[in-house]
Each structure stands twice: as structure tokens, then as C-alpha cells.
Motif scaffolding. Structure first.
Motif, PDB file in Angstrom:
ATOM      1  N   ASP A 295       0.880  -1.172   0.000  1.00 47.55           N
ATOM      2  CA  ASP A 295       0.000   0.000   0.000  1.00 47.55           C
ATOM      3  C   ASP A 295       0.919   1.224   0.000  1.00 47.55           C
ATOM      4  OD1 ASP A 295      -1.891   1.953   0.354  1.00 47.55           O
ATOM      5  OD2 ASP A 295      -2.555   1.295   2.330  1.00 47.55           O
ATOM      6  N   GLY A 296       1.197   1.766  -1.190  1.00 44.29           N
ATOM      7  CA  GLY A 296       2.238   2.764  -1.343  1.00 44.29           C
ATOM      8  C   GLY A 296       2.010   4.059  -0.592  1.00 44.29           C
ATOM      9  N   ASP A 297       0.751   4.460  -0.402  1.00 46.81           N
ATOM     10  CA  ASP A 297       0.480   5.708   0.316  1.00 46.81           C
ATOM     11  C   ASP A 297      -0.124   5.472   1.692  1.00 46.81           C
ATOM     12  OD1 ASP A 297      -2.026   4.848  -0.382  1.00 46.81           O
ATOM     13  OD2 ASP A 297      -2.597   6.664  -1.477  1.00 46.81           O
ATOM     14  N   ARG A 298      -0.158   4.223   2.135  1.00 45.18           N
ATOM     15  CA  ARG A 298      -0.694   3.846   3.449  1.00 45.18           C
ATOM     16  C   ARG A 298      -2.106   4.386   3.660  1.00 45.18           C
ATOM     17  NH1 ARG A 298       2.690   4.528   8.556  1.00 45.18           N
ATOM     18  NH2 ARG A 298       1.425   2.722   9.153  1.00 45.18           N
ATOM     19  N   SER A 299      -2.919   4.310   2.617  1.00 38.79           N
ATOM     20  CA  SER A 299      -4.311   4.734   2.748  1.00 38.79           C
ATOM     21  C   SER A 299      -5.109   3.762   3.590  1.00 38.79           C
ATOM     22  CB  SER A 299      -4.950   4.890   1.363  1.00 38.79           C
ATOM     23  OG  SER A 299      -4.770   3.711   0.590  1.00 38.79           O
ATOM     24  N   GLY A 300      -4.662   2.505   3.674  1.00 39.09           N
ATOM     25  CA  GLY A 300      -5.276   1.524   4.556  1.00 39.09           C
ATOM     26  C   GLY A 300      -6.650   1.076   4.077  1.00 39.09           C
ATOM     27  N   GLY A 301      -7.253   0.207   4.880  1.00 35.55           N
ATOM     28  CA  GLY A 301      -8.604  -0.255   4.590  1.00 35.55           C
ATOM     29  C   GLY A 301      -8.649  -1.468   3.691  1.00 35.55           C
ATOM     30  N   PRO A 302      -9.835  -2.054   3.555  1.00 36.17           N
ATOM     31  CA  PRO A 302      -9.988  -3.268   2.748  1.00 36.17           C
ATOM     32  C   PRO A 302      -9.806  -2.992   1.265  1.00 36.17           C
ATOM     33  CG  PRO A 302     -12.119  -2.484   3.523  1.00 36.17           C
ATOM     34  CD  PRO A 302     -11.107  -1.645   4.203  1.00 36.17           C
ATOM     35  N   PHE A 303      -9.283  -3.998   0.556  1.00 35.81           N
ATOM     36  CA  PHE A 303      -9.097  -3.845  -0.882  1.00 35.81           C
ATOM     37  C   PHE A 303      -9.353  -5.151  -1.624  1.00 35.81           C
ATOM     38  CE2 PHE A 303      -5.098  -5.192   0.880  1.00 35.81           C
ATOM     39  CZ  PHE A 303      -4.586  -6.092  -0.030  1.00 35.81           C
ATOM     40  N   ILE A 304      -9.872  -6.170  -0.936  1.00 32.40           N
ATOM     41  CA  ILE A 304     -10.224  -7.448  -1.544  1.00 32.40           C
ATOM     42  C   ILE A 304     -11.722  -7.677  -1.319  1.00 32.40           C
ATOM     43  CG2 ILE A 304      -9.901  -9.956  -1.421  1.00 32.40           C
ATOM     44  CD1 ILE A 304      -7.574  -8.594  -2.726  1.00 32.40           C
ATOM     45  N   ASN A 305     -12.376  -8.241  -2.328  1.00 33.72           N
ATOM     46  CA  ASN A 305     -13.836  -8.362  -2.325  1.00 33.72           C
ATOM     47  C   ASN A 305     -14.454  -8.874  -1.022  1.00 33.72           C
ATOM     48  OD1 ASN A 305     -15.416  -7.306  -4.300  1.00 33.72           O
ATOM     49  ND2 ASN A 305     -15.424  -9.109  -5.610  1.00 33.72           N
ATOM     50  N   PRO A 306     -13.958  -9.963  -0.429  1.00 29.78           N
ATOM     51  CA  PRO A 306     -14.605 -10.451   0.798  1.00 29.78           C
ATOM     52  C   PRO A 306     -14.609  -9.426   1.939  1.00 29.78           C
ATOM     53  CG  PRO A 306     -13.153 -12.118  -0.116  1.00 29.78           C
ATOM     54  CD  PRO A 306     -12.892 -10.871  -0.887  1.00 29.78           C
ATOM     55  N   PHE A 307     -13.703  -8.440   1.885  1.00 35.07           N
ATOM     56  CA  PHE A 307     -13.622  -7.438   2.937  1.00 35.07           C
ATOM     57  C   PHE A 307     -14.301  -6.122   2.542  1.00 35.07           C
ATOM     58  CE2 PHE A 307      -9.982 -10.246   3.456  1.00 35.07           C
ATOM     59  CZ  PHE A 307     -10.034 -10.564   4.800  1.00 35.07           C
ATOM     60  N   ARG A 308     -14.967  -6.080   1.404  1.00 30.67           N
ATOM     61  CA  ARG A 308     -15.533  -4.819   0.928  1.00 30.67           C
ATOM     62  C   ARG A 308     -16.506  -4.236   1.956  1.00 30.67           C
ATOM     63  NH1 ARG A 308     -18.334  -8.847  -1.649  1.00 30.67           N
ATOM     64  NH2 ARG A 308     -20.587  -8.574  -1.942  1.00 30.67           N
ATOM     65  N   PRO A 309     -16.447  -2.934   2.206  1.00 33.91           N
ATOM     66  CA  PRO A 309     -17.252  -2.337   3.276  1.00 33.91           C
ATOM     67  C   PRO A 309     -18.741  -2.265   2.954  1.00 33.91           C
ATOM     68  CG  PRO A 309     -16.007  -0.653   2.096  1.00 33.91           C
ATOM     69  CD  PRO A 309     -15.533  -1.966   1.578  1.00 33.91           C
ATOM     70  N   VAL A 310     -19.106  -2.155   1.673  1.00 36.31           N
ATOM     71  CA  VAL A 310     -20.519  -2.063   1.292  1.00 36.31           C
ATOM     72  C   VAL A 310     -20.939  -3.411   0.723  1.00 36.31           C
ATOM     73  CG1 VAL A 310     -22.221  -0.816  -0.081  1.00 36.31           C
ATOM     74  CG2 VAL A 310     -20.207   0.390   0.783  1.00 36.31           C
ATOM     75  N   LYS A 311     -21.654  -4.182   1.507  1.00 38.89           N
ATOM     76  CA  LYS A 311     -21.948  -5.556   1.126  1.00 38.89           C
ATOM     77  C   LYS A 311     -23.074  -5.668   0.108  1.00 38.89           C
ATOM     78  CE  LYS A 311     -18.941  -7.312   4.006  1.00 38.89           C
ATOM     79  NZ  LYS A 311     -17.720  -7.976   3.515  1.00 38.89           N
ATOM     80  N   ASN A 312     -23.915  -4.645  -0.015  1.00 40.50           N
ATOM     81  CA  ASN A 312     -25.050  -4.764  -0.939  1.00 40.50           C
ATOM     82  C   ASN A 312     -24.690  -4.388  -2.371  1.00 40.50           C
ATOM     83  OD1 ASN A 312     -24.735  -2.054  -0.526  1.00 40.50           O
ATOM     84  ND2 ASN A 312     -26.880  -1.616  -0.035  1.00 40.50           N
ATOM     85  N   VAL A 313     -23.416  -4.082  -2.628  1.00 42.51           N
ATOM     86  CA  VAL A 313     -22.969  -3.814  -3.989  1.00 42.51           C
ATOM     87  C   VAL A 313     -22.796  -5.143  -4.728  1.00 42.51           C
ATOM     88  CG1 VAL A 313     -21.089  -2.857  -5.383  1.00 42.51           C
ATOM     89  CG2 VAL A 313     -21.834  -1.691  -3.299  1.00 42.51           C
ATOM     90  N   ASP A 314     -23.211  -5.159  -5.987  1.00 43.60           N
ATOM     91  CA  ASP A 314     -23.061  -6.362  -6.800  1.00 43.60           C
ATOM     92  C   ASP A 314     -21.614  -6.854  -6.763  1.00 43.60           C
ATOM     93  OD1 ASP A 314     -24.047  -8.177  -9.127  1.00 43.60           O
ATOM     94  OD2 ASP A 314     -22.242  -7.211  -9.912  1.00 43.60           O
ATOM     95  N   LEU A 315     -21.451  -8.173  -6.660  1.00 39.63           N
ATOM     96  CA  LEU A 315     -20.138  -8.767  -6.476  1.00 39.63           C
ATOM     97  C   LEU A 315     -19.167  -8.375  -7.596  1.00 39.63           C
ATOM     98  CD1 LEU A 315     -18.474 -10.715  -4.683  1.00 39.63           C
ATOM     99  CD2 LEU A 315     -19.177 -12.562  -6.218  1.00 39.63           C
ATOM    100  N   MET A 316     -19.608  -8.471  -8.853  1.00 41.75           N
ATOM    101  CA  MET A 316     -18.715  -8.154  -9.964  1.00 41.75           C
ATOM    102  C   MET A 316     -18.483  -6.653 -10.087  1.00 41.75           C
ATOM    103  SD  MET A 316     -17.685 -10.977 -10.862  1.00 41.75           S
ATOM    104  CE  MET A 316     -16.626 -10.390 -12.172  1.00 41.75           C
ATOM    105  N   GLU A 317     -19.477  -5.853  -9.750  1.00 38.35           N
ATOM    106  CA  GLU A 317     -19.277  -4.400  -9.752  1.00 38.35           C
ATOM    107  C   GLU A 317     -18.213  -4.020  -8.729  1.00 38.35           C
ATOM    108  OE1 GLU A 317     -21.662  -0.266  -8.721  1.00 38.35           O
ATOM    109  OE2 GLU A 317     -22.793  -2.117  -9.080  1.00 38.35           O
TER     110      GLU A 317
END
Length: 324
Positions: free
Chosen positions: A85-107
Motif C-alpha cells: 500500500d504505497g500511500d498507506r491509505s489503509g482499509g480493505p481492498f479485496i472483495n470479501p472485505f468490501r465495506p458495502v456488502k449490498n454492492v453487486d459482487l462483480m461491480e
């Protein structure tokens, strides 16, 4: 000094062992207990470096395994998994950890996965497949001109032995699904902290469905999908033993093109007692950071001379100051 990616370790001799991260710093926390790897079964050593002026991380991975598992064409393979994480922005970045769960999986996959931090699932070794699997749509980040890798080993699947993997990658603050045209490289500078961690996934049975160990540097297995669990790595400045005793360097910026006013900045190193600037128009200055007004448009060659107790140095830039 830029390492040659050839699987040879000679380029890394100048990097002391104090910069190595070994197996003793990796743990497996997949259950309620913390497990330590057995060096008789698996032993690894990692060095990470960078080259000033280039947005690349260079990695030397050395590993001994009593059973190298890499005969299958799928992801069942001994793995070195590196996350940055080059700028240390942090947070989830892989689908299973996505913060908004009601978003379509492929979207979510196209808009979220691997965009602000990148996971390289590196096969050790890779045989009949690309050297790494990237967790996201950004498969281009593992290929030239953004990455390169080379292996050295002499064992077959199921054998024991030692592997050397040498590679470099380019971290990105933004790496979207639209490709490299809109990507933003992480700018690497001295003393900057970046987010970085890795894990070693060790398979010992070609028939097994899962790996025997997930030996992780960050102490949080979830680092593979949440950059908040990455560790801060500082981009160290060049050690003093590689510095010249005195070295002239400088830069400039045009303050006012219409009036042809230029600001010059001394960026020299060493113990300096005097500066002499030749602005290329017959004028000189003994200031460290002068501002100079040119009388007419032209292409100017500027020279800075410096002097100190340990010697002299100069730096010329030929026709680089261009004024209209």
C-alpha cells in the motif's frame, strides 16, 4: 545501484543482514493459537530495497523447503504473497472485505479490488504459468514495464532444496480496472513510510486441498485483503558509506517566464564552505540559493562549483535553462 533481475544474489551483497527479515518474524494465527514455523521444514529470508528516483520496490526472496509443491496448473502452489500500500491509505481492498456488502459482487470486483493496494500471489516457483497472480483486474501490474521476476533453483516437485526469487514491482496509489492509462504510481522518496507485508503459504501434499501453513509477517492474516494490517516500512536513505565526500547537485525553477527570472537551489552534499554559480550569460553568484534575472531569451548552460575541507566538485547542466 540497480539490481539486475537474474536470480543471482551478488547485487544484494551491499545490503547487510540487518535488513533481512527471517522466518523467526513470521507467525501463523489461523486459529486461537499462534504457531511458529519449523526451519527444518521451511526457512525463508527476505530483503526489500528501493532505488532513489524510481517508483519500484526490489525484493530478494530466499527459501528452503523440505517439500516443494508446484506441479499443478492452478493456485495450489507454494506461495510468497506480498501486499503493498504505497500511500498507506489503509482499509480493505479485496472483495470479501468490501465495506458495502449490498454492492453487486462483480461491480465491486471491478471498482474496488486491488485499486488502492495490491496483492501479489507469487508462485514459488512458477512453472507453465505466469510468475504471479494479482488479486484484481490489474493483471498488467505484474508485467513489464511495471514488474519483472527471475528464479534460480535446481529441484523438482516433491524435492527439498533452496530457491532464489528476485523481482521488482511498482506500487500504485490508484490502479483501476480501466488499465494503466489512468493509473497513479506511488511516489517513493527517502524516509517515506509505505505499507508492506508478506506471507508464505506452504503446501506439502499435492493432493491436499489447503496449505499447511500461512506464515505471516503482519501477525494479522487478514492483511491479504485489508491494508490496515500492513506494517510500516521506511524507505531508507543511502548509507553514508556510499556517499561522496562532496558532491555538487542543483535544481532550478522558472519563477517568471515573461521577466525571465529563475530560482536556483543548491542540493549538494558534504561539508561545503563556498558556492560559485555561473549562469551562462556572463553573470556569477556566490550565494547558496540565488535568484537570477536573464536579459534575453536563450538556452543557457549553468554550472555550480562547490568547495569544502574535503575537496571540490562541480555540476554543469548544458542548455537546460530555456527561456523565451
Amino acid at each position: 545501484m540497480i539490481p539486475t533481475i537474474d536470480g543471482e544474489m551478488g547485487d544484494w551483497d551491499i545490503v547487510g543482514e540487518e535488513y533481512s527479515v527471517g522466518l523467526d518474524q513470521l507467525t501463523d494465527d489461523r486459529d486461537s493459537n499462534i504457531h511458529m514455523a519449523d526451519p527444518k521444514n521451511l526457512d525463508v529470508k527476505v530483503k526489500v530495497g528501493w532505488v532513489k528516483g524510481m517508483n519500484r520496490l526490489y525484493v530478494l526472496y530466499q527459501a528452503y523447503d523440505d517439500y516443494w509443491d508446484f506441479s499443478r496448473p492452478d493456485r495450489h502452489n507454494d506461495i510468497f504473497e506480498l501486499v503493498v500500500d504505497g500511500d498507506r491509505s489503509g482499509g480493505p481492498f479485496i472483495n470479501p472485505f468490501r465495506p458495502v456488502k449490498n454492492v453487486d459482487l462483480m461491480e465491486a470486483y471491478f471498482s474496488f479490488q486491488g485499486v488502492q493496494a495490491q496483492n501479489y500471489h507469487i508462485y514459488t516457483p512458477a512453472v507453465g504459468k505466469e510468475w504471479a497472480f494479482v488479486w484484481g483486474t490489474q493483471q498488467w501490474i505484474k508485467r513489464l514495464p511495471f514488474a519483472n521476476a527471475s528464479y534460480k533453483y535446481d529441484f523438482s516437485p516433491g524435492d527439498s532444496g533452496k530457491l532464489i526469487l528476485e523481482f521488482w514491482i511498482t506500487p500504485f496509489d490508484y490502479a483501476g480496472s480501466e488499465g494503466p492509462s489512468r493509473a497513479i504510481e506511488s511516489v517513493l522518496t527517502e524516509n517515506k513510510n509505505i505499507g508492506l507485508s508478506w506471507a508464505v503459504l506452504d503446501y506439502d501434499d499435492v493432493r491436499a486441498k489447503d496449505y499447511n501453513g500461512f506464515w505471516n509477517l503482519s501477525k494479522k492474516r487478514e492483511m491479504y485483503g485489508d491494508a490496515s494490517f500492513l506494517l510500516p516500512f521506511r524507505l531508507m536513505p543511502l548509507e553514508n558509506r556510499f556517499d561522496k565526500s562532496i558532491d555538487a547537485q542543483w535544481s532550478f525553477s522558472v519563477v517568471d517566464m515573461n521577466r525571465r527570472v529563475v530560482s536556483f537551489s543548491d542540493e549538494s552534499s558534504g561539508n561545503i564552505t563556498s558556492w560559485t554559480w555561473d549562469f551562462g550569460d556572463g553573470e556569477v553568484s556566490n550565494e547558496q540559493h540565488p535568484i537570477h534575472k536573464y536579459s534575453k531569451p536563450d538556452l543557457y548552460s549553468v554550472i555550480l562549483w562547490i568547495e569544502g575541507p574535503l575537496g571540490k566538485s562541480h555540476m554543469a547542466k548544458v542548455r537546460e535553462v530555456v527561456l523565451k
